[in-house]
Every structure is written in structure tokens, then in C-alpha cells.
Design an enzyme around this catalytic site. Sequence first.
Site, mmCIF file in Angstrom:
data_model
loop_
_atom_site.group_PDB
_atom_site.id
_atom_site.type_symbol
_atom_site.label_atom_id
_atom_site.label_comp_id
_atom_site.label_asym_id
_atom_site.label_seq_id
_atom_site.Cartn_x
_atom_site.Cartn_y
_atom_site.Cartn_z
ATOM 1 N N GLU A 1 -3.431 -0.353 4.955
ATOM 2 C CA GLU A 1 -3.872 -0.432 6.177
ATOM 3 C C GLU A 1 -5.601 0.794 6.009
ATOM 4 O O GLU A 1 -5.592 0.736 7.111
ATOM 5 C CB GLU A 1 -3.231 -0.449 7.265
ATOM 6 C CG GLU A 1 -2.380 1.387 7.484
ATOM 7 C CD GLU A 1 -1.153 1.912 7.048
ATOM 8 O OE1 GLU A 1 -1.103 0.876 5.938
ATOM 9 O OE2 GLU A 1 -0.579 2.901 7.306
ATOM 10 N N HIS B 1 0.714 -7.468 9.059
ATOM 11 C CA HIS B 1 1.361 -6.093 8.998
ATOM 12 C C HIS B 1 0.358 -5.227 8.749
ATOM 13 O O HIS B 1 -0.166 -4.306 9.889
ATOM 14 C CB HIS B 1 2.833 -5.284 7.430
ATOM 15 C CG HIS B 1 2.887 -4.745 7.848
ATOM 16 N ND1 HIS B 1 4.643 -4.263 7.721
ATOM 17 C CD2 HIS B 1 2.392 -3.522 7.053
ATOM 18 C CE1 HIS B 1 4.404 -2.496 7.907
ATOM 19 N NE2 HIS B 1 3.128 -2.269 7.512
ATOM 20 N N GLU B 2 -0.857 -5.197 7.497
ATOM 21 C CA GLU B 2 -1.809 -4.415 7.560
ATOM 22 C C GLU B 2 -2.896 -4.296 9.026
ATOM 23 O O GLU B 2 -3.327 -3.520 9.081
ATOM 24 C CB GLU B 2 -2.909 -4.801 6.004
ATOM 25 C CG GLU B 2 -1.794 -5.126 4.950
ATOM 26 C CD GLU B 2 -0.559 -3.466 5.036
ATOM 27 O OE1 GLU B 2 -0.587 -2.159 5.380
ATOM 28 O OE2 GLU B 2 0.416 -3.336 4.622
ATOM 29 N N HIS C 1 -1.216 -2.313 12.295
ATOM 30 C CA HIS C 1 -1.934 -0.473 11.624
ATOM 31 C C HIS C 1 -2.724 -0.655 12.635
ATOM 32 O O HIS C 1 -3.104 1.306 12.372
ATOM 33 C CB HIS C 1 -1.775 -0.601 10.028
ATOM 34 C CG HIS C 1 -0.386 -0.258 9.359
ATOM 35 N ND1 HIS C 1 0.084 0.644 10.527
ATOM 36 C CD2 HIS C 1 0.257 -0.400 8.309
ATOM 37 C CE1 HIS C 1 1.551 0.903 8.981
ATOM 38 N NE2 HIS C 1 1.726 0.198 8.231
ATOM 39 N N GLU D 1 5.434 2.960 10.740
ATOM 40 C CA GLU D 1 5.579 1.835 10.236
ATOM 41 C C GLU D 1 6.809 0.585 10.881
ATOM 42 O O GLU D 1 7.027 -0.228 10.666
ATOM 43 C CB GLU D 1 6.508 2.026 8.835
ATOM 44 C CG GLU D 1 5.632 2.982 7.870
ATOM 45 C CD GLU D 1 4.300 2.087 7.832
ATOM 46 O OE1 GLU D 1 4.366 0.733 8.166
ATOM 47 O OE2 GLU D 1 3.102 2.419 7.230
ATOM 48 N N ASP E 1 6.943 10.245 -0.628
ATOM 49 C CA ASP E 1 7.720 9.081 -0.950
ATOM 50 C C ASP E 1 8.922 8.888 -1.909
ATOM 51 O O ASP E 1 9.277 7.538 -1.823
ATOM 52 C CB ASP E 1 6.359 9.303 -2.772
ATOM 53 C CG ASP E 1 4.794 9.274 -2.209
ATOM 54 O OD1 ASP E 1 4.693 8.428 -1.481
ATOM 55 O OD2 ASP E 1 4.109 9.413 -3.304
ATOM 56 N N TYR F 1 10.840 1.151 8.289
ATOM 57 C CA TYR F 1 10.092 0.091 9.264
ATOM 58 C C TYR F 1 11.268 -0.788 9.575
ATOM 59 O O TYR F 1 10.772 -1.349 11.327
ATOM 60 C CB TYR F 1 9.586 -0.929 7.796
ATOM 61 C CG TYR F 1 8.901 -0.795 7.078
ATOM 62 C CD1 TYR F 1 9.020 0.863 6.316
ATOM 63 C CD2 TYR F 1 7.368 -0.923 6.523
ATOM 64 C CE1 TYR F 1 7.778 1.525 5.367
ATOM 65 C CE2 TYR F 1 6.922 -0.528 6.240
ATOM 66 C CZ TYR F 1 6.610 0.696 5.153
ATOM 67 O OH TYR F 1 5.921 1.536 4.343
#
Length: 615
Positions: free
Chosen positions: A286, A310-311, A314, A333, A388, A396
Site C-alpha cells: 500500500e 485491499h491496498e 490501506h 491489516e 516477517d 488479517y
Amino acid sequence: MKLSALTFGLALAGLSHTALSAQAVDEHTYANLNDVISTHLHLDLDVDFADKQLEGFVEHTLAWQNKQARTLVLDTRDLEIDKVMYQGSNGKWYPASFTLAKRDDVKGAKLTIRFKQQAKKARIYYNSLPQASGLQWLTPEQTASKSHPFMYSQSQAIHARSWIPVQDTPAMRVTYSARVNTPKDVRAVMSADNSGALIKDGDYWFDMPQAIPPYLIAIGAGNLEYKEMSHQTAIFAEPQILDASVAEFNDTQAMIDKTNAMYGEYAWGRYDLLMLPPSFPFGGMENPRLSFITPTVVAGDKSLVNLIAHELAHSWSGNLVTNATWEDLWLNEGFTSYVENRIMEEVFGRERAVMEQALDSARLRTVVEELPAPDTRLNLRLNGRDPDDAFSTVPYTKGQLFLIYLEEKFGRKVFDAFVKGYFDAYAFKSLTTAEFVQYIEKHLINKHPGIVSMDKVNEWIHQPGLPADAPNPTSDAFDKVDAATKAWLAGNSTLEAIPTTSWTVHEWLHFINNLPRDLAQDKMAALDQAFGLTNSTNAELAFAWFMLAVGNGYDAIYPALDKHLSGIGRRKLIVRLYKSLVANGKRDWAYEVYQKARPGYHPLAQGTIDAIFAN
Ligand code: BES
Ligand code: ZN
């Protein structure tokens, strides 16, 4: 980094736009934000494809928070620091002394800069290294055009520091400007106003006047052309994929308009898309004003455009209202997955939106079984791990289900007003989960008493797994798919009798995901023959089918699977396949494919898949 209430007060008084979170404790930064905050960055960078490095300087404008302080601590990873200069109160520039500490595997190397006075500005001359974790350098052969090299950044979560010495924490915000030099026939773009990149001459300028957390600073450079889709949206892409991308994503303006109406005016001016090569390790990112997008969602039928929703979402949840630490990722998220689905409902209808909910929540229920219980909490506890390494669908989809739960309890009218009010209250700020809990208690739970208890809110946020009364989205269309599947598996019906011609990609995904993992070879072959699944051109469908085939030992897929794994670097579409191959006795074959594909993968994907073969 711990910010005291006093610092917060000072920051608010002098520097309201930095809007530091009062309660943020970000274990992933070395920055000394209590002493000094960088408020603006100017980047001056050469993109050197031959040496795979960015080279130049970053200039930090500094706002001192503590009268005694003379030291600026920045995050770096694998950077070479050449020299540091600072501007004193008389406007003159002086050399500053600095030390670069030993590299920590997770956080990188702490850069400590000492000034003789409280510098107004500091310039760090540096270059990145070819192995920068936040950059990928592609040869012409690895691109769609085959003629020009390509490079791009992926800074979330803690990779901005691998290409900029920076206070790399989402608890703070900077504005930025940049001058970027590339070879003449290569265009650079950034997460900023790109009007200084419209003339392709190798010399570009950028300006980002709105304050953003450093993980949203982004750059891409390659054989990029652009095409307008609407007054507010355009696509930058290699010419070979530009038209197909425009056709796929031409609902973007409608998505913006619908979101404006639900959650308040889009805050960032333009919303453009940058199409990346297939090795991009994510679906999308995003980056403000310029989302980065995988080409694997250009399916030809708009079946995967929820990624754009979705992006875009954001732009409210994440970019405007930001998680203060990576343990609060669900604030980015979870809200974004919820808003994404609301956008899909507005633009493509309720039936499709519910199918997407059902697919995601089925996946979540599996993941919750597989993950260690502590990692299934919404408010993550990273305990020093790299963000990560704790990445999963939990922030999410569990986050989304929590918000759907609240929407169902309070009703859309009340809940939409709450979400809009939240975006307004925290616009251009960062917050922790604890601050969110205080906010929701005051503005939703106590305002409408007797509907949802704070115990329930805390259960969703702090307990592992899913509450017993969590929403379980189901779709009528999927129920029909299930009935047809059951009849076929029981031998009561033929494949030809299943009404697949009217199926959308979502129904196909549900169908394949729910077939048993001990299906006989003749049944697999019949499916493949009837529906050509091995040769599906929809990357998500192909992935689902390959997962089923690997689980069932159906070997006819292997040439196609080789092509899939070698051609795509999106982690969601490859990591679980490698794991399943290893688990199903195909380790040697998978390893051979990986050795061939690895040089084309992003450093992040390489790291993830190296770990699969390490044990
Ligand atoms: N911001 C994320 C990608 C990300 C998250 C990068 C955490 C690094 C750390 C992006 O918005 C995202 O969630 N992409 C998803 C999209 C999907 C859920 C529609 C993806 O890449 O698959
Ligand atoms: Zn996201």
C-alpha cells in the site's frame, strides 16, 4: 524505544504532525525518539544497476526533544556509510563523528551520530549493498520487456533501513522529497507526487508533503510507461502488461468513490498503481499514492481485484491511521481486510463479498489449528523475532472477523460511524492496540451499553484462537458447490452434471479447497481432463489445484508446477507448495526447482524458502 507521557506532550506541543504514539514500545528500532525526531527526509540517490546499489545521501531535518541531547541514533542494515555532515545554527555544514555497531540479525546495525550542537539537519552519505533485504534488483531477462533492468523496494516491516539510514519505526512519521538518477531509458517512481517522473529523462524529483511512517517510503525503476484510468488513477507498468492491467483494474475509481462515501475523503490526492515483475513477494503493498501490485492478479476476468480494494483500503487503515509497532499489525491489516470486503460489496455485490469472506475464514480456521497458539492472538507478541517470521493470516482475517462481529452486534449504522470517527480521530497518527482498546471502550462499547462487553473485546484481542461465537461466514453458492461435490464423490452423479459453466473463480476455489486429500488417481485425472485445471491461467486457481495434486500424488502436474514455481515469486503462491512437496516425498524434485528459481526470487522469499530446506 519507550516514549514517556512528557515526551508525548512535548511532541504534541511543538510537532503535532509527528504525532508519536503515547504508549508505543517498538522493540524493532534503535532510534532515540525521546531525544530527537526526524521530521523530513530529503533523498538524493543514483540507481546503479551495474553494482546493484543505491548511492547518494539522505538529509534529515531534526526536531530536538531533549535539551541535553547531542546524539542521533538511526537504524541501518547492510549499508555502507561514507560520511556524515551536519548543519549548525549558523547555517554552516560540519563533519559529524559516527559509529556503526555490529549487525544484529533482526534489527540490523545501529548508527550513532554525535554532534557538537543540536544540528538542524544531518546528511548521511551512503550506499546500499546488493543484498539489501528491502530491494530487489532484476536483470532484463527477469522482466516482461526483457530489455531493461528493474528494481523496487519493499520496506514493510523493517526493511526501509536496508536502503535508507532512518528512524525505522511506524510510531513516527516524516514528510519526504527526493531526487533520483537512473539510466536515461529507465523511469523511476516513488510513493509520492510522481509529476516529476512523467518526462522520462533519467532525472526525477519527488515530493511527499503528507507525513508517513518510514515503512511507506518506496521506489521502483524500470521500463515503465503509464496510462490514465480516470481523473485520479493511472497505472505504471512495463508496456507489455500495461493494457491488460488497465482493463483488469478499471474499477479503481469506483472503489475510491465508494470508500470516500463510507469512511471519509481519500487523503492522498492521486491513487496510482505500479505493476511489478512476477517475483514481487507480496500480492500488493500500500505505498501511498502508488500501490505496488503483483502481475499474478491480472487474471483477465477481474476475479482477483479484491487485492486493489485491499491496498486502496490501506489509504485509511494503515497509511492514515497506523499501527505503532509491528505487534499491532492487526490494526493495519484487520481493519484493511474489513474495509476491503466492504468495498467489494459496494462495487461487486454482496454475494461475491460473502464468498471472499467464506474463503478467507475457512483458511483462517486451518491456520489457527496449525500455528502455535500464542501466535494466533490479534495483539502479537514478537519477543524480539523479526516481524516477517510471525507473519500469518491471523492479523488479517481474525481482525476482519472481529470487526464483522462488532458490525453484526451494533448494526451497520452505528458501526460505520464508529469506524469513520476512529479514522478521523487518529488521522496521521500511530496507535497501539492498548490505545485502541481505550478508544473503543469509550466510543463504542460504553456509548451503546449492554451489547458487547469489554471482556469480549479483550478475548478477541488477547486470547489465542477464535471466540466460540465468532462469525462463520457461509455462502449459498458454496453450499450448492458442496452438494454437487458430495454427489460426485459418492458416485451418484457425473462431473458433467456439475453446473461449472456458471461458476466464478471463487466457486472453483471453494470446490478445489474442499476436495479430499486422498482422492484416487482416476478421479484426479477425470477432474483434470474435464476442467483443464493443470493448465489454469488463474494463478490462485492453479495454486489451489497444485496443492490438491501434490497432496494426492497426482504427478501429471509436474511440468506445469515447475513453470509456476519458476515464474512466480509471490510467497502466498509458492511457499506452501514447497512445504507440501517436502512433506509429500518430493523434496529432491522441489529442491532442484528451487535451485533454478532461487536467483529470481526476492531476498524475503529466498529467506522463507531457504528455511524450508534447512531442516
Ligand atoms: N501491507 C501488506 C503487505 C505486508 C504486510 C508486507 C506485512 C510486509 C509485512 C499488504 O497490504 C497485503 O496485505 N497484501 C496482501 C493482500 C491480500 C490480503 C489481498 C498480499 O500480499 O497477499
Ligand atoms: Zn494489507
